[in-house]
Write a protein that holds these residues in place. Sequence first.
Motif, mmCIF file in Angstrom:
data_model
loop_
_atom_site.group_PDB
_atom_site.id
_atom_site.type_symbol
_atom_site.label_atom_id
_atom_site.label_comp_id
_atom_site.label_asym_id
_atom_site.label_seq_id
_atom_site.Cartn_x
_atom_site.Cartn_y
_atom_site.Cartn_z
ATOM 1 N N LYS A 118 0.823 -1.215 0.000
ATOM 2 C CA LYS A 118 0.000 0.000 0.000
ATOM 3 C C LYS A 118 0.852 1.257 0.000
ATOM 4 O O LYS A 118 0.475 2.279 -0.584
ATOM 5 C CB LYS A 118 -0.931 -0.025 1.202
ATOM 6 N N GLY A 119 2.012 1.200 0.631
ATOM 7 C CA GLY A 119 2.933 2.334 0.579
ATOM 8 C C GLY A 119 3.398 2.610 -0.839
ATOM 9 O O GLY A 119 3.483 3.769 -1.266
ATOM 10 N N ALA A 120 3.681 1.544 -1.598
ATOM 11 C CA ALA A 120 4.086 1.702 -2.994
ATOM 12 C C ALA A 120 2.961 2.315 -3.820
ATOM 13 O O ALA A 120 3.194 3.181 -4.664
ATOM 14 C CB ALA A 120 4.493 0.344 -3.573
ATOM 15 N N ALA A 121 1.720 1.875 -3.571
ATOM 16 C CA ALA A 121 0.569 2.410 -4.310
ATOM 17 C C ALA A 121 0.350 3.889 -4.015
ATOM 18 O O ALA A 121 0.055 4.685 -4.913
ATOM 19 C CB ALA A 121 -0.687 1.617 -3.956
ATOM 20 N N GLU A 122 0.511 4.262 -2.771
ATOM 21 C CA GLU A 122 0.321 5.662 -2.392
ATOM 22 C C GLU A 122 1.386 6.555 -3.026
ATOM 23 O O GLU A 122 1.112 7.689 -3.420
ATOM 24 C CB GLU A 122 0.350 5.790 -0.869
ATOM 25 N N LEU A 123 2.606 6.051 -3.143
ATOM 26 C CA LEU A 123 3.672 6.823 -3.789
ATOM 27 C C LEU A 123 3.364 7.049 -5.271
ATOM 28 O O LEU A 123 3.687 8.097 -5.832
ATOM 29 C CB LEU A 123 5.015 6.092 -3.657
ATOM 30 N N GLY A 124 2.752 6.054 -5.894
ATOM 31 C CA GLY A 124 2.453 6.155 -7.322
ATOM 32 C C GLY A 124 1.267 7.027 -7.639
ATOM 33 O O GLY A 124 1.119 7.484 -8.774
ATOM 34 N N GLY A 125 0.401 7.262 -6.658
ATOM 35 C CA GLY A 125 -0.781 8.078 -6.884
ATOM 36 C C GLY A 125 -1.700 7.468 -7.914
ATOM 37 O O GLY A 125 -2.040 6.281 -7.832
ATOM 38 N N ASP A 126 -2.123 8.261 -8.905
ATOM 39 C CA ASP A 126 -3.036 7.749 -9.933
ATOM 40 C C ASP A 126 -2.338 7.619 -11.282
ATOM 41 O O ASP A 126 -2.964 7.691 -12.327
ATOM 42 C CB ASP A 126 -4.271 8.651 -10.059
ATOM 43 N N ARG A 127 -1.017 7.436 -11.256
ATOM 44 C CA ARG A 127 -0.245 7.262 -12.492
ATOM 45 C C ARG A 127 -0.019 5.772 -12.720
ATOM 46 O O ARG A 127 0.765 5.160 -11.992
ATOM 47 C CB ARG A 127 1.075 8.011 -12.374
ATOM 48 N N PRO A 128 -0.694 5.191 -13.699
ATOM 49 C CA PRO A 128 -0.691 3.725 -13.855
ATOM 50 C C PRO A 128 0.691 3.120 -14.038
ATOM 51 O O PRO A 128 0.996 2.085 -13.450
ATOM 52 C CB PRO A 128 -1.572 3.491 -15.091
ATOM 53 N N PHE A 129 1.547 3.756 -14.860
ATOM 54 C CA PHE A 129 2.872 3.177 -15.090
ATOM 55 C C PHE A 129 3.706 3.215 -13.816
ATOM 56 O O PHE A 129 4.343 2.225 -13.449
ATOM 57 C CB PHE A 129 3.589 3.925 -16.216
ATOM 58 N N LEU A 130 3.684 4.360 -13.140
ATOM 59 C CA LEU A 130 4.469 4.487 -11.914
ATOM 60 C C LEU A 130 3.935 3.548 -10.833
ATOM 61 O O LEU A 130 4.721 2.916 -10.107
ATOM 62 C CB LEU A 130 4.435 5.936 -11.413
#
Length: 459
Positions: A118-130
């Motif tokens: 979940k930490g990784a997802a939060e860092l990526g925000g709503d940018r699918p590739f990131l």
Amino acid sequence: MKQPNNQFQTEPQNAVKGDGLLMVTSIFILLLFLVIALLMVTRKLPTILALPILAVGVAAIAGVPLIAVGKDGNDTGLLNFVVQGGATKLGVAYCAVILGAWLGQFMNQTGISKTIIKGAAELGGDRPFLVTILVTIAVSLLFTTIDGIGAVIMIATIAMPIMISVGVPALIGACMFIFAMAIGGIINMSNWAFYTTATGVQQSQVQAFAVTMAVLTAVVALIFAIVEFKRSGTKFAWAVQTNPGIPKGEFVKAPMLSLLTPLIPIVFVIGLKWPILPAFLMGLLWCFVTVWLFSPQKDLGKLLSLLTKSAFEGMTDSAPAVLLMIGIGMVLNSFMHPQVSQSISPFLKVIIPGNPVAYVLFFAILAPLALYRGPLNMWGLGSGVAAVIIGLKVLPAPAVFSAFLATERVQSIGDPTNTHNVWFANYVGTDVNKILLKVLPYIWSLAVVGLIIAAFMWF
């Protein structure tokens, strides 16, 4: 004058007969090998049963007696050397798998795995590739420690909705998750224990090539993501949805220091040169102490209960791998038995290449034979083949190990018989063979590059 002439002629005739008998024996062993492989490919015989059957069958064809006590008092018969000795051959690897599964379950129970994803997802925000890249990194980190289909399902049910919700096509997300498993799995300490025990190659040599292949796999995964995002028309920057689909429900973040747990065994093995089993125990200790000291709820009794529960569930998770290793150990001892190796050595010496160029071409062309637990898969039929090739001394032992580890990339990522591949195919609503077809050009190229590097490293 005739007597010497008759004696002179008898020896070559006996040698020819001996070579002919060995060739016939080799043919029967090869036929059994092919039959077992076919039964495994068609899923009519589970691997866990096929390997012991192959081990016993090969030894029997080579004429290994049930009991054969030599002058030194050692029993090299089929029952003792192949069955009992083979079943216990990979003892260190069994223990590493069990301890690794225990640590993985404890990370799950204490919320460390969920916090990392979940930490990784939060860092990526709503940018699918990131988001995809960060989730892949997080999953890779977790699978340096954890293993088993239970862990796959638990982590995938968190990671897959996150990727899908920001616009990542489900099939690409599943393939990236499998790539991530392969990146982490190749530097999982329990797998290193298996490789060193099964091949006799030094742990430092295993580490050197395993880390190299992990980096290569990460590069290929990145190339896969870039190419497949472009093909599918998925946006690299912003998706339509602006809220990452982090699964709802009760969730308590694990303490920051505890998130280092997956790295602890690696640091102690590579950095401090510790043996693998103590390194896993240090990982457990680190996880326990950091959660106990820095968690908001410092309930020592509850944490001890979680530690015990994790041990039992880790045993359940590791049972399939341990049972598989029992069969692999039997196959190893069967093919390493002097009578068996003598029987098949003439055949293998003809086909095994001895120079680096032929080495790369041979294993590169045959790399797909790692699929379906085939002859180039060390977690299946290939364990015995690798042992015999090493015994022939035609190739350096590290080169043999590296060839099988390079071709293992094809199996670990694309094999339709992998339980995790089957699960992901069902999850995304596709046929499991479509996953193989999607990744095959990438993983075959990965194996070839790995073989080229191995040729430079070991020849």
